[in-house]
Design an enzyme around this catalytic site. Structure first.
Site, short mmCIF file in Angstrom:
data_model
loop_
_atom_site.label_atom_id
_atom_site.label_comp_id
_atom_site.label_asym_id
_atom_site.label_seq_id
_atom_site.Cartn_x
_atom_site.Cartn_y
_atom_site.Cartn_z
N LYS A 37 0.84 -1.20 0.00
CA LYS A 37 0.00 0.00 0.00
C LYS A 37 0.88 1.25 0.00
O LYS A 37 2.05 1.18 0.36
CB LYS A 37 -0.94 -0.02 1.21
CG LYS A 37 -0.22 0.00 2.54
CD LYS A 37 -1.17 -0.30 3.69
CE LYS A 37 -0.44 -0.26 5.01
NZ LYS A 37 -1.20 -0.92 6.07
N ARG A 132 -10.42 -0.04 14.70
CA ARG A 132 -10.48 0.73 13.44
C ARG A 132 -11.53 0.04 12.58
O ARG A 132 -12.65 -0.14 13.01
CB ARG A 132 -9.07 0.74 12.82
CG ARG A 132 -8.83 1.81 11.81
CD ARG A 132 -7.39 1.82 11.33
NE ARG A 132 -6.96 0.55 10.74
CZ ARG A 132 -5.77 0.32 10.20
NH1 ARG A 132 -4.88 1.28 10.18
NH2 ARG A 132 -5.46 -0.83 9.68
N TYR A 257 13.20 30.95 6.69
CA TYR A 257 11.95 31.59 7.09
C TYR A 257 11.90 31.87 8.58
O TYR A 257 12.35 31.05 9.40
CB TYR A 257 10.77 30.66 6.77
CG TYR A 257 10.31 30.74 5.34
CD1 TYR A 257 9.82 31.93 4.80
CD2 TYR A 257 10.34 29.61 4.53
CE1 TYR A 257 9.39 31.99 3.48
CE2 TYR A 257 9.90 29.66 3.20
CZ TYR A 257 9.43 30.86 2.70
OH TYR A 257 9.01 30.92 1.41
N MET A 305 9.67 24.69 1.63
CA MET A 305 8.98 23.76 0.73
C MET A 305 9.97 23.07 -0.22
O MET A 305 9.88 21.87 -0.45
CB MET A 305 7.91 24.52 -0.07
CG MET A 305 6.97 23.60 -0.81
SD MET A 305 5.77 24.47 -1.80
CE MET A 305 4.63 25.05 -0.59
C1 LIG Z 1 -0.41 -1.86 6.69
C2 LIG Z 1 -0.96 -3.11 7.12
C3 LIG Z 1 -0.13 -4.21 7.40
C4 LIG Z 1 1.38 -4.13 7.39
O1 LIG Z 1 1.82 -3.66 8.63
P1 LIG Z 1 3.38 -3.49 8.97
O2 LIG Z 1 3.38 -3.00 10.37
O3 LIG Z 1 3.90 -2.47 8.04
O4 LIG Z 1 4.02 -4.79 8.78
C5 LIG Z 1 -0.73 -5.41 7.69
N1 LIG Z 1 -2.07 -5.53 7.74
C6 LIG Z 1 -2.90 -4.50 7.50
C7 LIG Z 1 -4.36 -4.69 7.57
C8 LIG Z 1 -2.38 -3.26 7.19
O5 LIG Z 1 -3.20 -2.23 6.96
#
Ligand SMILES: *Cc1c(COP(=O)(O)O)cnc(C)c1O
Length: 624
Positions: A37, A132, A257, A305
């Site tokens: 992801k 979550r 800045y 930036m």
């Molecule tokens: C991002 C994610 C992982 C991976 O987690 P890491 O801590 O990066 O190994 C595994 N499962 C789900 C559902 C996630 O969203």
């Protein structure tokens, strides 16, 4: 990299080593889902996906349908699970791309079942304390029973997610036990049961599961210092830049800045061309450190930036010197240590880095490929595949005024460069081809002109060798047009043996290459190589290939083709005093169909602007 303002290096060998380390914690038959992801935490989802498949991953995990779509578009075929809850309007992307959605609500499952006209795999997420997404623990069994009654859905997996596997064993254990109990209570076990993220793999035993989802640790970042005792990880990403300016501040001068840094004495400082828009965190203002020539330098003033100032008063540095911002072998520059400076998160740092940086992929210390920014968001959300195709095709068609050629250019060129291939766009620049006809003294060849050619162009060197090929029939030469390792092909008259084709000089930059001839299937293959080319791989180099051969007088035409994407071309036909005149008929496709033609006393040249793109296959026929 020489021309990049900043860049990331992704070490795929380190990634592979990390996977091997993680494997030590899982049973041999446990499957791996590589989490890619957020563009694989900033490492490049496509390249990481490919590498992880080679390392044995059987599933990929993404955050949303769009990320899955992009991987499919790039040719990734293995199952892809969308870990976050999807939206109803994403169902069509899920179905079209054969993605596996995670179900966290009955409502979504029902809509999915309605829209699908075939059986699709789903995974069900159970909240065991992450708090979550996912079904609430107490009602989840009932919800699953309801989902089972829906048509077209097949529950392939059931999973949960740890909230603190890196540093809270007690809570992790609590979640683990809860999930195990849940699984025990299922009347029917799905094929896949999973709970562990990469930290969980190392810290918790979940042997009742048969899949692990690995992210952060596979990228070589420790989620907690305690893990160092258990597993050896190597950072995969490095982030680098170069000094763009060196200045001197007088006592009491302020830098950056809002004047957060004031120099206490005359001091030399340097400007780096990266800022928070490049992913170098704003919170590193007055706190970060960078490494130049193995010396640490402080970030001074606010990170802006696009620029950051650093203190170089102790150092002998020049504009252009390489600067390490993150990664590499240096302990202090590991992501988890950089974020300690500002109490940040290494997950966040990784996935924001390199928004403007090209990525270079390394294997065994060598750059093997790179990915430009352009490709990362080539598939825009606003454009369906179909719409995008039509736009591109129409644009090309307008330009070329030929439906047939535009189709060809579209499918062979754009798709290949952007989607299927794992490479950056490779093209030739400053293409120059010089062809010269001369008289000679060989009586048996009096029907031929002696012909000298010199071809020069710049291009990124792919391998430490390449081939030149020569044959006396078009059909035999054909296969060499498809091979990316062949840089020059010559069709020799059928009454001449290919021994009358000779390489007089082959150079890359100033290195004169060795060449070795070999006959295969009546084709002459000349391998050009040099040990020093190894160091030039991945860099843009100048090719220069000179030949001597013979060309039939009675053919009355000589054709030169550009079969690669080319930027800027100049082709000269010098007929010396063996011909009275000649004409050039260009067949160009690209921005301009009409290159300029200049006629000299005994030569004729066609040329384009140096920055002008020429599509394959273009060319020119010289008629005499
Ligand atoms: C991002 C994610 C992982 C991976 O987690 P890491 O801590 O990066 O190994 C595994 N499962 C789900 C559902 C996630 O969203």
């Amino acid at each position: 990299m020489k021309n990049d303002r900043s860049w990331t290096e992704i070490d795929l060998t380190n990634f592979e080593d990390n996977i091997s380390e993680l494997r030590k914690f899982i049973k041999p038959d446990t499957r791996i889902m590589q989490i890619v992801k957020a563009d694989a935490y900033g490492h490049g989802a496509y390249e990481i996906a490919r590498k992880s498949i080679k390392c044995g991953a059987s599933y990929l995990g993404v955050a949303n349908a769009q990320e899955g779509f992009l991987l499919r578009y790039q040719g990734i075929r293995i199952p892809i699970v969308i870990l976050s809850p999807s939206l109803v309007n994403e169902i069509n992307i899920i179905l079209e791309n054969d993605l596996i959605p995670t179900i966290s609500s009955y409502q979504f499952a029902k809509e999915l079942a309605k829209q699908s006209n075939r059986k699709i795999n789903i995974h069900i997420n159970i909240d065991t304390g992450m708090g979550r997404s996912g079904f609430e623990y107490d009602s989840a069994l009932k919800e699953i029973d309801k989902i089972k009654k829906l048509p077209n859905l097949f529950i392939q997996g059931i999973f949960s997610h740890f909230s603190s596997a890196e540093n809270d064993l007690e809570y992790t254990e609590h979640q683990n036990i809860k999930f195990q109990k849940f699984i025990r209570n299922l009347s029917e076990k799905p094929e896949l049961i999973h709970i562990a993220n990469s930290s969980g793999v190392v810290t918790m035993n979940s042997d009742y599961c048969n899949l692990v989802r690995i992210g952060l640790l596979s990228y070589g970042v420790y989620s907690d210092p305690q893990l160092k005792e258990k597993i050896k990880l190597k950072p995969v990403m490095s982030f680098k830049t170069r000094i763009s300016q060196i200045k001197t501040a007088m006592e009491n001068d302020s830098i950056g800045y809002n004047r957060t840094f004031t120099s206490s004495a005359t001091m030399k400082y340097a400007i780096l061309p990266v800022g928070y828009a490049d992913g170098y965190d704003f919170l590193l203002s007055n706190k970060g450190k960078v490494l130049i020539k193995n010396k640490e330098c402080d970030v001074i003033g606010k990170v802006s930036m696009d620029m950051t100032a650093i203190d170089v008063r102790e150092l002998d540095v020049s504009v252009g010197d390489e600067v390490l911002l993150l990664g590499d072998q240096s302990e202090m520059f590991r992501a988890e240590n950089v974020v300690l400076n500002y109490n940040g998160s290494s997950y966040e740092l990784l996935c924001q880095i390199g928004r403007r940086a090209k990525r270079y992929y390394k294997e065994n210390g060598e750059i093997i490929s790179s990915s430009p920014l352009l490709r990362r968001d080539f598939v825009s959300l606003d454009y369906s595949d179909e719409k995008l195709n039509t736009v591109i095709e129409t644009a090309i068609e307008q330009r070329l005024q030929s439906k047939e050629i535009s189709n060809l250019v579209y499918s062979e060129f754009l798709k290949r460069f952007f989607a299927e291939h794992d490479r950056d766009i490779h093209y030739r620049r400053n293409f120059r081809h010089y062809i010269e006809f001369n008289e000679h003294k060989f009586a048996e060849l009096n029907q031929y002109f002696q012909t000298n050619t010199t071809l020069t162009f710049t291009k990124v060197l792919q391998q430490d060798y390449f081939y030149v090929a020569c044959a006396n029939e078009e059909s035999k030469l054909e296969k060499y047009f498809l091979r990316p390792d062949v840089e020059y092909r010559w069709l020799i008259d059928k009454n001449l043996g290919s021994t009358l084709f000779d390489l007089t000089s082959v150079k890359i930059n100033d290195i004169e290459l060795y060449h070795e001839m070999k006959m295969t299937d009546d084709c002459l293959e000349i391998r050009c190589y040099h040990p020093e080319l190894k160091n030039l791989k991945g860099k843009e180099v100048e090719f220069s290939i000179s030949t001597q051969t013979f060309y039939p007088k009675d053919l009355h035409q000589l054709a030169v083709y550009l079969i690669e994407l080319t930027q800027g071309a100049e082709i000269t036909f010098n007929f010396g005093n063996v011909l009275e005149s000649a004409e050039a008929v260009p067949i160009f496709s690209g921005r301009s169909k009409f290159p300029s033609i200049t006629c000299g006393k005994n030569e004729i040249t066609i040329s384009t602007q140096t920055d002008e793109w020429i599509f394959p296959t273009s060319g020119v026929v010289f008629v005499y």
